[in-house]
Design a protein around this motif. Structure first.
Motif, PDB file in Angstrom:
ATOM      1  N   LEU A  39       0.821  -1.209   0.000  1.00 18.83           N
ATOM      2  CA  LEU A  39       0.000   0.000   0.000  1.00 18.83           C
ATOM      3  C   LEU A  39       0.858   1.263   0.000  1.00 18.83           C
ATOM      4  N   LEU A  40       1.981   1.240   0.698  1.00 21.53           N
ATOM      5  CA  LEU A  40       2.889   2.389   0.681  1.00 21.53           C
ATOM      6  C   LEU A  40       3.486   2.609  -0.707  1.00 21.53           C
ATOM      7  N   PHE A  41       3.861   1.519  -1.381  1.00 22.64           N
ATOM      8  CA  PHE A  41       4.380   1.647  -2.743  1.00 22.64           C
ATOM      9  C   PHE A  41       3.308   2.179  -3.686  1.00 22.64           C
ATOM     10  N   GLN A  42       2.070   1.701  -3.539  1.00 16.11           N
ATOM     11  CA  GLN A  42       0.979   2.197  -4.376  1.00 16.11           C
ATOM     12  C   GLN A  42       0.728   3.685  -4.126  1.00 16.11           C
ATOM     13  N   ALA A  43       0.748   4.085  -2.871  1.00 20.27           N
ATOM     14  CA  ALA A  43       0.532   5.494  -2.545  1.00 20.27           C
ATOM     15  C   ALA A  43       1.646   6.360  -3.132  1.00 20.27           C
ATOM     16  N   THR A  44       2.882   5.876  -3.091  1.00 16.08           N
ATOM     17  CA  THR A  44       3.996   6.612  -3.677  1.00 16.08           C
ATOM     18  C   THR A  44       3.826   6.735  -5.188  1.00 16.08           C
ATOM     19  N   ALA A  45       3.395   5.655  -5.839  1.00 17.94           N
ATOM     20  CA  ALA A  45       3.180   5.694  -7.285  1.00 17.94           C
ATOM     21  C   ALA A  45       2.064   6.667  -7.650  1.00 17.94           C
ATOM     22  N   VAL A  46       0.976   6.647  -6.898  1.00 14.78           N
ATOM     23  CA  VAL A  46      -0.137   7.563  -7.166  1.00 14.78           C
ATOM     24  C   VAL A  46       0.312   9.007  -6.954  1.00 14.78           C
ATOM     25  N   LEU A  47       1.091   9.246  -5.927  1.00 18.69           N
ATOM     26  CA  LEU A  47       1.592  10.594  -5.661  1.00 18.69           C
ATOM     27  C   LEU A  47       2.458  11.101  -6.812  1.00 18.69           C
ATOM     28  N   ARG A  48       3.326  10.250  -7.332  1.00 18.43           N
ATOM     29  CA  ARG A  48       4.188  10.657  -8.451  1.00 18.43           C
ATOM     30  C   ARG A  48       3.372  10.932  -9.712  1.00 18.43           C
ATOM     31  N   CYS A  84       0.191  11.826  -9.868  1.00 14.88           N
ATOM     32  CA  CYS A  84      -0.578  13.056  -9.640  1.00 14.88           C
ATOM     33  C   CYS A  84       0.302  14.298  -9.745  1.00 14.88           C
ATOM     34  N   ALA A  85       1.514  14.220  -9.262  1.00 10.97           N
ATOM     35  CA  ALA A  85       2.428  15.359  -9.373  1.00 10.97           C
ATOM     36  C   ALA A  85       2.751  15.643 -10.833  1.00 10.97           C
ATOM     37  N   GLY A  86       2.948  14.601 -11.628  1.00 14.39           N
ATOM     38  CA  GLY A  86       3.213  14.788 -13.058  1.00 14.39           C
ATOM     39  C   GLY A  86       2.029  15.397 -13.790  1.00 14.39           C
ATOM     40  N   VAL A  87       0.826  14.909 -13.491  1.00 11.19           N
ATOM     41  CA  VAL A  87      -0.382  15.453 -14.120  1.00 11.19           C
ATOM     42  C   VAL A  87      -0.576  16.906 -13.700  1.00 11.19           C
ATOM     43  N   SER A  88      -0.344  17.198 -12.443  1.00  7.35           N
ATOM     44  CA  SER A  88      -0.482  18.573 -11.960  1.00  7.35           C
ATOM     45  C   SER A  88       0.510  19.503 -12.659  1.00  7.35           C
ATOM     46  N   ALA A  89       1.732  19.062 -12.836  1.00  4.29           N
ATOM     47  CA  ALA A  89       2.733  19.883 -13.525  1.00  4.29           C
ATOM     48  C   ALA A  89       2.341  20.102 -14.984  1.00  4.29           C
ATOM     49  N   GLN A  90       1.814  19.066 -15.624  1.00  2.00           N
ATOM     50  CA  GLN A  90       1.384  19.194 -17.015  1.00  2.00           C
ATOM     51  C   GLN A  90       0.242  20.199 -17.146  1.00  2.00           C
ATOM     52  N   TRP A  91      -0.743  20.106 -16.265  1.00  2.00           N
ATOM     53  CA  TRP A  91      -1.877  21.035 -16.314  1.00  2.00           C
ATOM     54  C   TRP A  91      -1.441  22.456 -15.963  1.00  2.00           C
ATOM     55  N   THR A  92      -0.481  22.603 -15.070  1.00  2.00           N
ATOM     56  CA  THR A  92       0.040  23.936 -14.753  1.00  2.00           C
ATOM     57  C   THR A  92       0.698  24.550 -15.983  1.00  2.00           C
ATOM     58  N   ARG A  93       1.430  23.721 -16.717  1.00  2.00           N
ATOM     59  CA  ARG A  93       2.053  24.211 -17.942  1.00  2.00           C
ATOM     60  C   ARG A  93       0.982  24.620 -18.959  1.00  2.00           C
ATOM     61  N   TYR A  94      -0.094  23.835 -19.074  1.00  3.91           N
ATOM     62  CA  TYR A  94      -1.184  24.196 -19.986  1.00  3.91           C
ATOM     63  C   TYR A  94      -1.848  25.508 -19.572  1.00  3.91           C
ATOM     64  N   GLU A  95      -2.051  25.701 -18.277  1.00  2.00           N
ATOM     65  CA  GLU A  95      -2.714  26.909 -17.803  1.00  2.00           C
ATOM     66  C   GLU A  95      -1.886  28.163 -18.071  1.00  2.00           C
ATOM     67  N   ARG A  96      -0.573  28.038 -18.055  1.00  2.00           N
ATOM     68  CA  ARG A  96       0.294  29.201 -18.236  1.00  2.00           C
ATOM     69  C   ARG A  96       0.667  29.444 -19.698  1.00  2.00           C
TER      70      ARG A  96
END
Length: 102
Positions: free
Chosen positions: A49-58, A60-72
């Motif tokens: 579960l810790l490995f899964q949570a780490t994978a989901v976090l990574r 989500c961080a990538g998707v967030s960075a991509q959307w931030t780039r789109y917004e700017r």
């Protein structure tokens, strides 16, 4: 957890197992082995579960960075980072000179 530890260490669980199962000829205590196996399974589940949570976090961080780039990103303009320039670069649009444009 604490109650189970106290019961197994005090010998109450061993006496209860002896009454329920009867005398065993093996040298190992099956009740203690079962508790140990369950403990290892719970620990391994926690690790997974810790490995899964780490994978989901990574992810989500990538998707967030991509959307931030789109917004700017600007829609039009001569900047290499504008959507217009990116679409021209990828071949979705063609820049055609317009003689009537100012």
């Amino acid at each position: 957890g604490l109650f189970l530890f106290l019961v197994t260490q005090s010998g109450v669980a061993d006496r209860a197992a002896l009454r329920l199962v009867g005398p065993l000829h093996e040298a190992e205590n099956p009740l203690a082995e079962t508790f140990e196996m369950v403990h290892m399974m719970i620990f391994l589940l926690l690790v997974v579960l810790l490995f899964q949570a780490t994978a989901v976090l990574r992810v989500c961080a990538g998707v967030s960075a991509q959307w931030t780039r789109y917004e700017r990103t600007r829609a039009f303009g001569d900047s290499q980072e504008s959507f217009e320039s990116l679409f021209v670069k990828e071949g979705f649009l063609k820049k055609v000179p317009n003689s009537a444009a100012p």
